[in-house]
Design a protein around this motif. Structure first.
Motif, short mmCIF file in Angstrom:
data_model
loop_
_atom_site.label_atom_id
_atom_site.label_comp_id
_atom_site.label_asym_id
_atom_site.label_seq_id
_atom_site.Cartn_x
_atom_site.Cartn_y
_atom_site.Cartn_z
N MET A 1 0.86 -1.19 0.02
CA MET A 1 0.08 0.00 -0.03
C MET A 1 0.83 1.16 0.04
SD MET A 1 -3.00 0.71 2.80
CE MET A 1 -3.23 2.56 2.93
N THR A 2 0.38 2.43 -0.65
CA THR A 2 1.26 3.53 -0.47
C THR A 2 0.46 4.76 0.06
OG1 THR A 2 0.23 3.89 -3.02
CG2 THR A 2 2.28 2.88 -2.83
N THR A 3 1.12 5.71 0.37
CA THR A 3 0.39 6.58 0.84
C THR A 3 0.95 7.97 0.21
OG1 THR A 3 0.78 5.72 3.24
CG2 THR A 3 0.26 8.13 3.36
N CYS A 4 -0.32 8.77 -0.01
CA CYS A 4 0.35 9.93 -0.80
C CYS A 4 0.41 11.14 -0.02
CB CYS A 4 -1.06 10.29 -1.91
SG CYS A 4 -1.37 8.95 -3.10
N TYR A 5 1.25 11.87 -0.63
CA TYR A 5 1.82 13.31 0.50
C TYR A 5 0.91 14.32 -0.31
CZ TYR A 5 4.41 16.95 2.34
OH TYR A 5 4.64 17.98 2.95
N PRO A 6 0.67 15.31 0.52
CA PRO A 6 0.31 15.40 2.02
C PRO A 6 -0.92 14.54 2.30
CG PRO A 6 -0.51 17.54 1.27
CD PRO A 6 0.26 16.76 0.12
N PRO A 7 -0.97 13.85 3.49
CA PRO A 7 -1.96 13.06 3.87
C PRO A 7 -3.43 14.04 3.61
CG PRO A 7 -0.29 13.17 5.55
CD PRO A 7 0.07 13.84 4.32
N ASN A 8 -4.41 13.37 3.58
CA ASN A 8 -5.93 14.05 3.78
C ASN A 8 -6.03 15.25 2.82
OD1 ASN A 8 -6.43 12.13 5.86
ND2 ASN A 8 -5.20 13.20 7.12
N GLN A 9 -5.44 15.13 1.68
CA GLN A 9 -5.50 16.02 0.67
C GLN A 9 -5.65 15.53 -0.65
OE1 GLN A 9 -3.09 19.59 1.11
NE2 GLN A 9 -2.94 19.56 3.04
N PRO A 10 -6.69 14.94 -1.14
CA PRO A 10 -6.79 13.99 -2.28
C PRO A 10 -6.49 14.94 -3.40
CG PRO A 10 -9.00 14.43 -1.14
CD PRO A 10 -7.88 14.93 -0.19
N SER A 11 -6.81 16.24 -3.52
CA SER A 11 -6.63 17.10 -4.68
C SER A 11 -5.11 17.26 -4.92
CB SER A 11 -7.03 18.61 -4.43
OG SER A 11 -6.43 19.29 -3.21
N SER A 91 8.79 16.39 -28.18
CA SER A 91 9.42 16.30 -29.49
C SER A 91 8.43 17.14 -30.39
CB SER A 91 9.64 14.91 -29.97
OG SER A 91 8.41 14.23 -29.97
N THR A 92 6.98 16.89 -30.34
CA THR A 92 6.31 17.35 -31.37
C THR A 92 4.84 17.72 -30.70
OG1 THR A 92 5.52 15.44 -32.01
CG2 THR A 92 7.46 16.21 -33.29
N GLY A 93 4.07 18.80 -31.44
CA GLY A 93 2.79 18.93 -31.11
C GLY A 93 2.43 19.78 -29.91
N THR A 94 1.37 19.83 -29.35
CA THR A 94 0.88 20.71 -28.18
C THR A 94 0.37 19.88 -27.04
OG1 THR A 94 -1.39 20.89 -29.31
CG2 THR A 94 0.69 22.58 -29.77
N ASN A 95 0.32 20.53 -25.94
CA ASN A 95 -0.13 19.66 -24.94
C ASN A 95 0.44 18.33 -24.64
OD1 ASN A 95 -1.85 22.16 -24.76
ND2 ASN A 95 -3.51 21.43 -25.80
N THR A 96 1.49 18.33 -24.21
CA THR A 96 2.04 16.86 -23.73
C THR A 96 2.06 16.98 -22.35
OG1 THR A 96 3.39 16.91 -25.73
CG2 THR A 96 3.75 15.57 -24.00
N ASP A 97 1.17 15.96 -21.85
CA ASP A 97 0.85 15.82 -20.29
C ASP A 97 1.78 14.75 -19.50
OD1 ASP A 97 -0.93 17.93 -20.47
OD2 ASP A 97 -2.50 16.39 -21.26
N PHE A 98 2.23 15.20 -18.39
CA PHE A 98 2.95 14.44 -17.29
C PHE A 98 2.04 14.32 -15.98
CE2 PHE A 98 5.87 16.00 -20.44
CZ PHE A 98 6.49 14.72 -20.64
N GLU A 99 2.04 13.34 -15.37
CA GLU A 99 1.52 13.16 -13.89
C GLU A 99 2.69 12.97 -12.96
OE1 GLU A 99 -0.98 10.04 -14.29
OE2 GLU A 99 -2.71 11.03 -15.24
N LEU A 100 2.38 13.63 -11.80
CA LEU A 100 3.62 13.67 -10.91
C LEU A 100 2.68 13.37 -9.54
CD1 LEU A 100 4.68 15.64 -13.03
CD2 LEU A 100 6.06 16.53 -11.02
N VAL A 101 3.32 12.18 -8.82
CA VAL A 101 2.69 11.69 -7.62
C VAL A 101 3.60 11.30 -6.53
CG1 VAL A 101 1.27 9.87 -6.52
CG2 VAL A 101 0.75 10.67 -9.13
N ALA A 102 3.68 11.95 -5.68
CA ALA A 102 4.55 11.82 -4.29
C ALA A 102 3.93 10.43 -3.40
CB ALA A 102 4.73 13.00 -3.45
N GLU A 103 4.74 9.58 -3.40
CA GLU A 103 4.36 8.29 -2.54
C GLU A 103 5.27 7.95 -1.66
OE1 GLU A 103 1.63 5.75 -5.67
OE2 GLU A 103 3.75 5.84 -6.21
N GLN A 104 4.71 7.43 -0.54
CA GLN A 104 5.75 7.05 0.71
C GLN A 104 6.17 5.80 0.09
OE1 GLN A 104 3.79 6.37 4.34
NE2 GLN A 104 5.94 6.70 5.32
#
Length: 107
Positions: A1-11, A91-104
């Motif tokens: 199980m992983t814990t996201c940081y900060p706790p209790n802030q799902p957004s 490399s090309t195009g527009t709106n290339t998206d990345f997701e960042l998640v801090a996990e314990q």
């Protein structure tokens, strides 16, 4: 199980970084990562084939040997102290998206 940081802030569980235009690098947000946590970065799926880049410095995005190259759903885990230590581009195009998640880190 992983814990996201900060706790209790799902957004704050997933931070999105968007490269609006290829060739115009974007720095990660200024979000500290506590000791014992790792940063997971994933390039989101896109309708066209493109390559995303991640590097520890803006200048490194220019060097193929100094950056990481990613395709849809590729990911990496880093142990760093702040999300702003990462730079993103595409490399090309527009709106290339990345997701960042801090996990314990689990042992």
């Amino acid at each position: 199980m992983t814990t996201c940081y900060p706790p209790n802030q799902p957004s704050w569980r997933v931070i999105a970084v968007r490269v609006a235009t290829a060739g115009q690098p974007v720095q990660g947000p200024n979000r500290p990562i506590p000791d014992g946590f790792t940063l997971s970065i994933r390039m989101r799926r896109h309708s066209s084939v493109r390559t995303g880049y991640i590097a520890p410095a803006k200048v490194d995005l220019q060097e193929s040997l100094a950056r990481g190259e990613f395709r849809d759903n590729d990911s990496i885990e880093l142990q760093i102290t702040n999300m702003n230590l990462c730079w993103f581009d595409a490399s090309t195009g527009t709106n290339t998206d990345f997701e960042l998640v801090a996990e314990q880190a689990t042992t």
